[in-house]
Scaffold this motif. Structure first.
Motif, short mmCIF file in Angstrom:
data_model
loop_
_atom_site.label_atom_id
_atom_site.label_comp_id
_atom_site.label_asym_id
_atom_site.label_seq_id
_atom_site.Cartn_x
_atom_site.Cartn_y
_atom_site.Cartn_z
N PRO A 405 -2.01 0.31 -21.02
CA PRO A 405 -1.24 1.41 -20.48
C PRO A 405 -2.00 2.53 -20.86
O PRO A 405 -2.17 2.87 -21.96
CB PRO A 405 0.18 1.17 -20.76
CG PRO A 405 0.36 -0.10 -21.21
CD PRO A 405 -0.87 -0.64 -21.69
N PRO A 406 -2.06 3.69 -19.90
CA PRO A 406 -2.45 4.88 -20.35
C PRO A 406 -1.96 5.48 -21.78
O PRO A 406 -2.35 6.16 -22.70
CB PRO A 406 -2.18 6.06 -19.30
CG PRO A 406 -2.09 4.88 -18.02
CD PRO A 406 -1.36 3.57 -18.73
N GLY A 407 -0.64 5.22 -21.92
CA GLY A 407 0.22 5.74 -22.93
C GLY A 407 -0.24 5.12 -24.35
O GLY A 407 -0.43 5.82 -25.49
N THR A 408 -0.53 3.91 -24.46
CA THR A 408 -1.06 2.99 -25.41
C THR A 408 -2.49 3.51 -25.89
O THR A 408 -2.84 3.65 -26.80
CB THR A 408 -1.04 1.61 -25.17
OG1 THR A 408 0.20 1.26 -24.85
CG2 THR A 408 -1.39 0.83 -26.36
N LYS A 409 -3.29 3.65 -24.64
CA LYS A 409 -4.76 4.34 -25.01
C LYS A 409 -4.68 5.63 -25.67
O LYS A 409 -5.52 5.89 -26.75
CB LYS A 409 -5.59 4.53 -23.72
CG LYS A 409 -5.96 3.11 -22.98
CD LYS A 409 -6.50 3.49 -21.44
CE LYS A 409 -6.68 2.16 -20.95
NZ LYS A 409 -7.16 2.27 -19.47
N LEU A 410 -3.88 6.48 -25.17
CA LEU A 410 -3.89 7.94 -25.98
C LEU A 410 -3.28 7.73 -27.10
O LEU A 410 -3.61 8.44 -28.35
CB LEU A 410 -2.90 8.83 -24.99
CG LEU A 410 -3.28 9.20 -23.64
CD1 LEU A 410 -2.31 9.88 -23.13
CD2 LEU A 410 -4.63 10.01 -23.85
N SER A 411 -2.46 6.82 -27.35
CA SER A 411 -1.68 6.68 -28.77
C SER A 411 -2.69 6.04 -29.72
O SER A 411 -3.04 6.73 -30.93
CB SER A 411 -0.40 5.66 -28.71
OG SER A 411 -0.11 5.38 -30.14
N GLN A 412 -3.59 5.06 -29.27
CA GLN A 412 -4.57 4.56 -30.14
C GLN A 412 -5.81 5.71 -30.15
O GLN A 412 -6.27 5.70 -31.51
CB GLN A 412 -5.21 3.36 -29.53
CG GLN A 412 -4.30 2.18 -29.44
CD GLN A 412 -4.18 1.58 -30.94
OE1 GLN A 412 -5.10 1.06 -31.53
NE2 GLN A 412 -2.97 1.76 -31.38
N ALA A 413 -5.91 6.63 -29.54
CA ALA A 413 -7.03 7.59 -29.44
C ALA A 413 -6.54 8.69 -30.55
O ALA A 413 -7.34 9.08 -31.41
CB ALA A 413 -7.37 8.29 -28.15
N LYS A 414 -5.36 9.10 -30.35
CA LYS A 414 -4.81 9.93 -31.50
C LYS A 414 -4.76 9.24 -32.76
O LYS A 414 -5.06 10.06 -33.92
CB LYS A 414 -3.17 10.25 -30.84
CG LYS A 414 -2.53 11.12 -31.77
CD LYS A 414 -0.99 11.52 -31.29
CE LYS A 414 -0.40 12.76 -32.14
NZ LYS A 414 0.90 12.81 -31.85
N LYS A 415 -4.38 8.16 -32.83
CA LYS A 415 -4.48 7.59 -34.34
C LYS A 415 -6.01 7.46 -34.65
O LYS A 415 -6.13 7.76 -36.09
CB LYS A 415 -4.08 6.00 -34.11
CG LYS A 415 -4.07 5.14 -35.53
CD LYS A 415 -3.54 3.91 -35.25
CE LYS A 415 -3.86 2.84 -36.49
NZ LYS A 415 -3.46 1.49 -36.04
N PHE A 416 -6.83 7.31 -33.93
CA PHE A 416 -8.47 7.25 -34.41
C PHE A 416 -8.96 8.68 -34.84
O PHE A 416 -9.36 8.73 -35.67
CB PHE A 416 -9.07 6.72 -33.44
CG PHE A 416 -10.58 6.82 -33.84
CD1 PHE A 416 -10.98 5.85 -34.80
CD2 PHE A 416 -11.48 7.52 -33.20
CE1 PHE A 416 -12.54 6.08 -35.08
CE2 PHE A 416 -12.79 7.61 -33.09
CZ PHE A 416 -13.28 6.76 -34.61
N ASN A 417 -8.33 9.77 -34.13
CA ASN A 417 -8.90 10.83 -34.33
C ASN A 417 -8.19 11.63 -35.37
O ASN A 417 -8.73 12.62 -36.12
CB ASN A 417 -8.62 11.88 -33.10
CG ASN A 417 -9.37 11.42 -31.70
OD1 ASN A 417 -10.55 10.78 -32.05
ND2 ASN A 417 -8.70 11.58 -30.48
#
Length: 783
Positions: A405-417
């Motif tokens: 889901p888009p929310g999970t993608k954004l959450s994983q991107a935020k975690k990596f960044n």
């Protein structure tokens, strides 16, 4: 029209006629003098767009239809209105004599030729005759005129050719398209799509092309003009991109609405439309006037499945300024396409803001990973495998792939960044190519082969294109990230020279744009062919369609898949068409089952309530315990997306959007929790999975195939070299081509090793038994 522009048009036409002849079907072109050609360009016929390729193609005869798509209609076997008048006026027909007469008619070459002139080729002629023969022989009572003709022929008072008009009457009843072929050909004529948008043709638009690679600022400059306008529309390929522009606009004090397939967000009170809107490209309105329109990732106009949406936006948006952003490889084509509308293209070229370089060494071992690395895979199985190996080495990693889901993608991107987060490694598919802002130092290609769907709808494994490689590699060292220079390499040594060769090529220029039949066109088709299924209507439409050399008809296999799935459900054509355009993942059985249930409930005129959906998906759902559970949760999220998508098309039948959106947010949190614990889920799914990249006595890591050969029993050491050669030439190639996953390979290795041990044990037991018999024999001799 200026002289320079006229000469430029003529030169482009001349080049097209000389170099693109292969695109025009044989016999379609005709000689046109230069002066006459210029005259046609300067004074086009009323209602037609100026089309540089249309001069030759517009006069081309329509191609012959694919008659294999013509499905015969079943006729009602009612007793004719005139009853048994024919038998009363003549005499009952002898079935044996009748069969001889009909077969004689079938063999008449003259009749076959006459039928061919009416559109009945050999295939249709045979089908029509079989149906006609069955009709004549099995009907208890024939129409009076047909009965009398057949009676005359059987009694030698008529000729067998007299059957022809009655045969053709029957043929046109079972093949109704024969009677309206000219109308069908006109409806499916797609050669001048610029004329489909009269509102856009009524204004003179300014077209600005922002050309450049990824991370060059091209979209930024287009968005600045969008924000400065009184009204505007942003059209992007992804929901994430539309969300980003939506948030950026409102943060900048420019009221902006959001429109995607599954979501409508209005910022103005009482739901009034704001002056600006950010939308996914399929959702853009071609009837609303804007000052500025931005079309992002214009190179996707050639996409086999979605290209039609970019074509529609580019030709149809009613905006004073059209800003398109994309690869430089699309500039010439877009300029040529705009010649057909009489609009010039202003090109702004941009260079990459931060450099990236291709390294001279592959990573080869997961021990060589560094903070800021992103490993790009082209399958979820590889993501699962690599993420477990990385965390097994004590490093935390984020995971991003397309079905999240888009929310999970954004959450994983935020975690990596996040520089304060312990997660420094990202494992992702090519879903990172657009739509996410990521702080990546080094892109590592785990493979260079991915599954693709060609223009025929066939799935095949292909080496990634230069355009795809550049899109992914360009994520390294982005201007807004902490890494000012990017690096690109591969995981495996053999892939590195291939990657360098791919990146050294120039991007293939775009040559065609996608088109797709509209609901209105299919409805007109249905008017002429009321008994045909939607899937068959689409097939016939595409087979008859004529396109100019600038265009192609997009792949419709997904549409037909859904049409066939719900063909047995009673729906009106417009509703059926809308259902079949729903963006669902047909690889997910649960999603397909849900789609079918939605359509069936809709056909009963029973609203799909919140409680009904909760019962169907089994809500509330628990946190995933293994990968299978996680995949199911992703499928449930897709089902809720489908509900929301349908709710904006059938509001009265899908009324509980607020409730569905609420549980979807909860489900997103559950999926995020599962992805954060993905290593534990993988371990729970298959606790026996061994790492395919293992250290062998301090030597460089080898793939599972090579590692397996070093574990061969000692009695097979003589076969070790041949086994290694076989695995390198076959197993490694199968894994690399995506035909065999690493997990399946390891399972095969375990089974093979087990078989070898069993064979070894059997041979040892046999040897011991022979030795025992030999000893007993010697003792007997001594006695």
């Amino acid at each position: 029209m200026s002289v320079n522009r006229t000469l430029r048009l003529f030169s482009r036409l001349h080049r097209h006629l000389n170099t693109r002849t292969a695109r025009v079907p044989a016999g379609c072109s005709r000689a046109v003098s230069g002066s006459r050609l210029l005259l046609q360009l300067q004074h086009p016929p009323p209602g037609s767009g100026v089309c540089c390729r249309g001069v030759s193609s517009s006069s081309s005869p329509p191609r012959a239809p694919d008659t294999s798509l013509f499905v015969p209609v079943s006729l009602k076997t009612d007793v004719p209105a005139d009853g048994t008048v024919g038998a009363e006026l003549t005499q009952p027909l002898d079935k044996n004599e009748l069969l001889k007469v009909l077969n004689k008619f079938y063999k008449r070459k003259e009749m076959q030729k006459l039928a061919a002139d009416q559109g009945l080729d050999a295939r249709l002629f045979h089908q029509a005759f079989v149906s006609f023969r069955k009709y004549v022989l099995e009907m208890s009572s024939l129409p009076a005129d047909l009965h009398i003709i057949l009676s005359d022929i059987c009694s030698n008072a008529g000729h067998v050719d007299d059957i022809y008009p009655y045969f053709m009457r029957h043929a046109k009843q079972i093949f109704p398209m024969l009677d309206c072929m000219d109308d069908l050909i006109k409806i499916s004529d797609l050669r001048i799509p610029v004329n489909w948008y009269p509102e856009a043709r009524a204004i003179q638009r300014k077209v600005v092309f922002h050309a450049g690679p990824t991370n060059s600022g091209k979209t930024y400059h287009a968005i600045q003009r969008y924000l400065a306008a009184k009204s505007g529309v942003y059209c992007g390929p992804l929901k994430l991109l539309a969300h980003e522009i939506f948030e950026k606009s409102n943060t900048a004090g420019v009221p902006c609405d959001l429109v995607t397939g599954e979501e409508r967000t209005f910022v103005e009170p009482e739901g009034r439309a704001a002056g600006h809107v950010a939308c996914t490209i399929e959702m853009c309105s071609v009837n609303t006037p804007y000052e500025v329109a931005v079309i992002d990732e214009i190179q996707m106009i050639r996409d086999p499945s979605r290209g039609w949406a970019w074509t529609r936006a580019l030709l149809g948006l009613c905006a004073e300024e059209i800003h398109v952003c994309g690869e430089a490889a699309a500039v010439d084509f877009i300029r040529e396409l705009m010649y057909t509308t009489g609009e010039e293209v202003e090109v702004h070229t941009y260079q990459r803001l931060t450099p990236f370089s291709v390294l001279d060494r592959a990573v080869e071992s997961l021990d060589n990973l560094r903070p800021g690395d992103c490993i790009v895979c082209f399958s979820k199985n590889d993501i699962y495998s690599l993420s477990r190996q990385i965390e097994g080495k004590g490093q935390e990693c984020a995971v991003i792939y397309g079905s999240l889901p888009p929310g999970t993608k954004l959450s994983q991107a935020k975690k990596f960044n996040d520089p304060d987060d312990s997660c420094k490694i990202l494992v992702a598919t090519d879903a990172i190519g657009m739509g996410l802002n990521l702080s990546i130092k080094r892109i590592i290609f785990n493979s260079l082969v991915k599954p693709n769907v060609n223009e025929k709808g066939e799935k095949q494994m292909e080496t990634i294109s230069t355009s795809q490689a550049l899109q992914i590699a360009g994520r390294a060292g982005r201007f807004s990230s902490v890494f000012k220079e990017g690096e690109v390499t591969t995981m495996h040594r053999d892939d590195l020279p291939v990657l360098k060769e791919i990146l050294s090529r120039s991007v293939d220029p775009i040559q065609t744009a996608g088109l797709h039949p509209t609901a209105e066109q299919i409805e007109m088709f249905s008017y002429h062919l009321p008994d045909a299924s939607l899937s068959n209507l689409i097939d016939i439409f595409v087979s008859l369609s004529q396109v100019d050399g600038l265009y192609f008809v997009c792949n419709i296999d997904d549409f037909k898949f859904l049409a066939d799935m719900i063909q047995h459900i009673p729906l009106n054509l417009r509703s059926r068409y809308v259902f079949c355009t729903a963006p669902i993942n047909k690889k997910q059985p649960f999603v397909c089952t849900s789609f079918l249930k939605f359509a069936r409930q809709f056909s009963r005129d029973e609203p799909l309530t919140f409680d009904w959906v909760c019962r169907h998906v089994g809500w509330p759902l628990a946190a995933p315990k293994n990968i299978k559970d996680l995949v199911h949760l992703e499928a449930v999220h897709d089902v809720l997306d489908l509900y929301l998508w349908l709710s904006y098309r059938f509001m009265d039948m899908f009324p509980d959007t607020a409730g569905i959106r609420g549980i979807q947010r909860e489900l997103d949190d559950i999926i995020q929790q599962g992805v954060r614990n993905i290593t534990r889920l993988i371990r729970a799914t298959d606790p026996n999975v061994a790492d395919p990249l293992q250290q062998q006595s301090g030597a460089p890591e080898r793939t599972g195939a090579g590692a397996a050969s070093s574990r061969l029993p000692s009695r097979n050491r003589g076969q070790r070299n041949s086994a290694e050669m076989m695995e390198k030439s076959l197993a490694s190639r199968l894994v690399r081509d995506g035909l065999l996953t690493p997990d399946l390979l390891r399972q095969l290795q375990r089974e093979w090793s087990k078989t070898q041990r069993q064979e070894g044990g059997s041979q040892s037991a046999l040897g011991a038994e022979l030795h025992s018999k030999s000893v007993k024999g010697k003792r007997t001799k001594k006695k």
